[in-house]
Design a protein around this motif. Structure first.
Motif, PDB file in Angstrom:
ATOM      1  N   ALA A  78      45.075  39.999  46.759  1.00  0.00           N
ATOM      2  CA  ALA A  78      44.211  39.847  45.586  1.00  0.00           C
ATOM      3  C   ALA A  78      43.498  41.171  45.318  1.00  0.00           C
ATOM      4  N   TYR A  79      43.482  41.586  44.051  1.00  0.00           N
ATOM      5  CA  TYR A  79      42.827  42.830  43.631  1.00  0.00           C
ATOM      6  C   TYR A  79      41.773  42.515  42.586  1.00  0.00           C
ATOM      7  N   THR A  80      40.668  43.249  42.670  1.00  0.00           N
ATOM      8  CA  THR A  80      39.618  43.147  41.665  1.00  0.00           C
ATOM      9  C   THR A  80      39.412  44.516  41.052  1.00  0.00           C
ATOM     10  N   SER A 140      34.574  42.462  35.365  1.00  0.00           N
ATOM     11  CA  SER A 140      35.613  42.522  36.392  1.00  0.00           C
ATOM     12  C   SER A 140      36.661  41.446  36.182  1.00  0.00           C
ATOM     13  N   THR A 142      40.125  39.643  38.470  1.00  0.00           N
ATOM     14  CA  THR A 142      40.776  39.502  39.766  1.00  0.00           C
ATOM     15  C   THR A 142      42.103  38.776  39.587  1.00  0.00           C
ATOM     16  N   THR A 144      46.159  38.194  41.903  1.00  0.00           N
ATOM     17  CA  THR A 144      46.972  38.461  43.087  1.00  0.00           C
ATOM     18  C   THR A 144      48.275  39.126  42.661  1.00  0.00           C
TER      19      THR A 144
END
Length: 186
Positions: A78-80, A140, A142, A144
Protein backbone atom coordinates in the motif's frame (compact mmCIF):
# COMPACT_ATOMS: atom_id res chain seq x y z
CA UNK A 1 4.93 11.91 31.70
CA UNK A 2 5.71 8.89 29.58
CA UNK A 3 2.51 7.13 28.55
CA UNK A 4 4.17 4.27 26.67
CA UNK A 5 5.98 3.68 23.43
CA UNK A 6 4.76 4.76 20.04
CA UNK A 7 5.16 1.68 17.88
CA UNK A 8 4.90 2.47 14.21
CA UNK A 9 6.58 0.96 11.18
CA UNK A 10 9.21 3.07 9.43
CA UNK A 11 8.35 4.98 6.28
CA UNK A 12 10.42 6.47 3.47
CA UNK A 13 9.63 9.64 1.56
CA UNK A 14 10.08 8.61 -2.08
CA UNK A 15 9.45 12.20 -3.21
CA UNK A 16 12.92 13.55 -4.06
CA UNK A 17 13.35 17.30 -3.35
CA UNK A 18 9.90 17.22 -1.80
CA UNK A 19 9.92 20.93 -0.98
CA UNK A 20 12.14 22.26 -3.79
CA UNK A 21 9.61 22.32 -6.59
CA UNK A 22 11.96 24.15 -8.98
CA UNK A 23 14.44 21.21 -9.04
CA UNK A 24 14.76 18.68 -11.88
CA UNK A 25 12.91 16.18 -9.67
CA UNK A 26 9.66 17.99 -10.49
CA UNK A 27 8.28 17.90 -14.04
CA UNK A 28 5.87 20.49 -15.38
CA UNK A 29 3.46 19.25 -18.07
CA UNK A 30 1.49 22.16 -19.52
CA UNK A 31 2.11 23.99 -16.22
CA UNK A 32 4.60 26.55 -14.90
CA UNK A 33 6.08 26.91 -11.43
CA UNK A 34 7.22 29.97 -9.48
CA UNK A 35 8.26 30.61 -5.89
CA UNK A 36 5.41 32.55 -4.37
CA UNK A 37 4.50 32.38 -0.69
CA UNK A 38 5.07 30.79 2.67
CA UNK A 39 3.99 27.17 3.01
CA UNK A 40 2.12 25.68 5.96
CA UNK A 41 5.39 25.28 7.90
CA UNK A 42 6.76 28.72 6.97
CA UNK A 43 9.11 27.42 4.25
CA UNK A 44 8.69 28.28 0.59
CA UNK A 45 5.54 27.24 -1.23
CA UNK A 46 5.29 27.30 -5.00
CA UNK A 47 2.59 28.59 -7.28
CA UNK A 48 1.73 26.16 -10.06
CA UNK A 49 -0.30 27.52 -12.97
CA UNK A 50 -1.71 26.05 -16.15
CA UNK A 51 -0.46 27.04 -19.58
CA UNK A 52 -2.88 27.73 -22.45
CA UNK A 53 -2.00 24.43 -24.14
CA UNK A 54 -4.61 21.81 -24.94
CA UNK A 55 -3.25 19.04 -22.73
CA UNK A 56 -3.31 17.30 -19.36
CA UNK A 57 -2.06 19.99 -16.95
CA UNK A 58 0.10 18.19 -14.39
CA UNK A 59 2.98 18.69 -11.98
CA UNK A 60 4.87 15.48 -11.19
CA UNK A 61 7.68 14.41 -8.86
CA UNK A 62 9.86 11.79 -10.56
CA UNK A 63 11.07 10.23 -7.32
CA UNK A 64 14.70 10.86 -8.32
CA UNK A 65 17.20 13.69 -8.51
CA UNK A 66 16.72 13.80 -12.29
CA UNK A 67 13.66 14.03 -14.51
CA UNK A 68 13.71 10.24 -15.04
CA UNK A 69 11.01 8.47 -12.96
CA UNK A 70 12.71 6.13 -10.48
CA UNK A 71 10.31 5.41 -7.64
CA UNK A 72 10.24 1.65 -7.06
CA UNK A 73 6.67 0.35 -6.77
CA UNK A 74 6.24 -3.15 -5.28
CA UNK A 75 3.18 -5.26 -5.99
CA UNK A 76 0.95 -5.86 -2.94
CA UNK A 77 2.31 -2.87 -0.98
CA UNK A 78 0.00 0.00 0.00
CA UNK A 79 1.29 3.47 -0.97
CA UNK A 80 0.16 6.88 0.20
CA UNK A 81 0.84 10.04 -1.76
CA UNK A 82 0.30 13.38 -0.02
CA UNK A 83 0.93 17.05 -0.63
CA UNK A 84 -0.06 20.37 0.94
CA UNK A 85 -2.27 22.45 -1.37
CA UNK A 86 -3.86 25.87 -1.16
CA UNK A 87 -6.20 27.69 -3.49
CA UNK A 88 -4.73 30.81 -5.07
CA UNK A 89 -7.00 33.83 -4.68
CA UNK A 90 -9.71 33.85 -7.34
CA UNK A 91 -8.52 30.65 -8.95
CA UNK A 92 -9.59 26.99 -9.25
CA UNK A 93 -11.33 25.02 -6.53
CA UNK A 94 -10.76 21.44 -7.77
CA UNK A 95 -7.44 19.60 -8.05
CA UNK A 96 -6.63 15.92 -8.58
CA UNK A 97 -4.02 13.51 -7.19
CA UNK A 98 -3.25 10.35 -9.18
CA UNK A 99 -0.93 7.38 -9.01
CA UNK A 100 1.67 6.57 -11.63
CA UNK A 101 0.35 4.65 -14.66
CA UNK A 102 2.56 1.61 -14.08
CA UNK A 103 2.27 -0.37 -10.88
CA UNK A 104 -1.34 0.56 -10.14
CA UNK A 105 -4.73 -0.07 -11.71
CA UNK A 106 -5.22 2.34 -14.61
CA UNK A 107 -7.32 5.40 -13.86
CA UNK A 108 -6.83 5.68 -10.09
CA UNK A 109 -7.38 9.22 -8.75
CA UNK A 110 -9.13 11.45 -6.23
CA UNK A 111 -10.36 15.04 -6.58
CA UNK A 112 -10.13 17.65 -3.81
CA UNK A 113 -11.97 20.95 -3.39
CA UNK A 114 -9.57 23.58 -2.01
CA UNK A 115 -12.38 26.01 -1.16
CA UNK A 116 -14.64 23.73 0.87
CA UNK A 117 -12.04 21.25 2.15
CA UNK A 118 -13.91 18.25 0.81
CA UNK A 119 -12.90 15.21 -1.22
CA UNK A 120 -14.82 14.63 -4.44
CA UNK A 121 -14.98 11.89 -7.04
CA UNK A 122 -12.42 9.12 -6.77
CA UNK A 123 -11.56 5.83 -8.41
CA UNK A 124 -9.65 2.90 -6.91
CA UNK A 125 -8.14 4.86 -3.99
CA UNK A 126 -9.03 6.06 -0.54
CA UNK A 127 -8.69 9.80 -0.08
CA UNK A 128 -8.26 12.20 2.79
CA UNK A 129 -8.22 15.98 3.09
CA UNK A 130 -7.10 17.67 6.32
CA UNK A 131 -7.36 21.41 7.01
CA UNK A 132 -4.23 23.04 8.39
CA UNK A 133 -3.73 26.73 9.32
CA UNK A 134 -3.92 29.58 6.78
CA UNK A 135 -6.30 27.85 4.33
CA UNK A 136 -3.84 25.03 3.53
CA UNK A 137 -5.01 21.43 3.09
CA UNK A 138 -3.03 18.21 3.28
CA UNK A 139 -4.49 16.04 0.53
CA UNK A 140 -3.63 12.34 0.27
CA UNK A 141 -4.56 9.18 -1.59
CA UNK A 142 -3.79 5.56 -0.76
CA UNK A 143 -3.85 2.46 -2.98
CA UNK A 144 -2.21 -0.94 -3.16
CA UNK A 145 0.15 -1.59 -6.07
CA UNK A 146 -0.88 -4.35 -8.48
CA UNK A 147 2.52 -4.86 -10.15
CA UNK A 148 6.18 -4.18 -9.47
CA UNK A 149 7.99 -1.48 -11.46
CA UNK A 150 11.23 0.42 -10.98
CA UNK A 151 10.32 3.60 -12.85
CA UNK A 152 7.26 5.15 -11.24
CA UNK A 153 6.55 8.74 -10.21
CA UNK A 154 6.25 9.70 -6.54
CA UNK A 155 3.60 12.47 -6.61
CA UNK A 156 1.24 13.48 -9.44
CA UNK A 157 -0.87 16.66 -9.13
CA UNK A 158 -3.30 17.41 -11.98
CA UNK A 159 -5.65 20.26 -12.77
CA UNK A 160 -9.23 19.27 -13.64
CA UNK A 161 -10.60 22.28 -15.58
CA UNK A 162 -12.04 23.25 -12.17
CA UNK A 163 -14.48 20.33 -12.17
CA UNK A 164 -15.10 17.35 -9.92
CA UNK A 165 -14.37 15.17 -12.93
CA UNK A 166 -14.83 11.41 -13.15
CA UNK A 167 -11.78 11.19 -15.47
CA UNK A 168 -8.13 10.71 -14.48
CA UNK A 169 -5.89 13.15 -16.33
CA UNK A 170 -8.47 15.33 -18.05
CA UNK A 171 -7.15 17.06 -21.20
CA UNK A 172 -8.47 20.56 -22.01
CA UNK A 173 -7.37 24.06 -23.09
CA UNK A 174 -5.79 25.63 -20.01
CA UNK A 175 -5.85 29.14 -18.59
CA UNK A 176 -2.91 30.95 -16.98
CA UNK A 177 -5.41 32.27 -14.39
CA UNK A 178 -5.76 28.72 -12.97
CA UNK A 179 -3.25 28.46 -10.11
CA UNK A 180 -2.65 26.62 -6.85
CA UNK A 181 -0.02 26.78 -4.14
CA UNK A 182 1.92 23.56 -3.47
CA UNK A 183 4.30 22.51 -0.68
CA UNK A 184 5.88 19.39 0.84
CA UNK A 185 5.09 16.40 -1.38
CA UNK A 186 5.61 12.92 0.03
Amino acid sequence: ACKGLLIEESRTNACFNSNLLTSVSWLATATTVASDAAGPDGTTAYEISETTASAVHAFVNSGSNTSTPLTVITSGVAYTQSVFLKKSVGSVDWIQLTFTGGGFVAGQFANFNLSTGTAGNLSGVTSRIEKVPNEWYRCSITATATSTISNGNAVIIQFTNNTNTTVRGLSYIGSTANKILVAMGQ
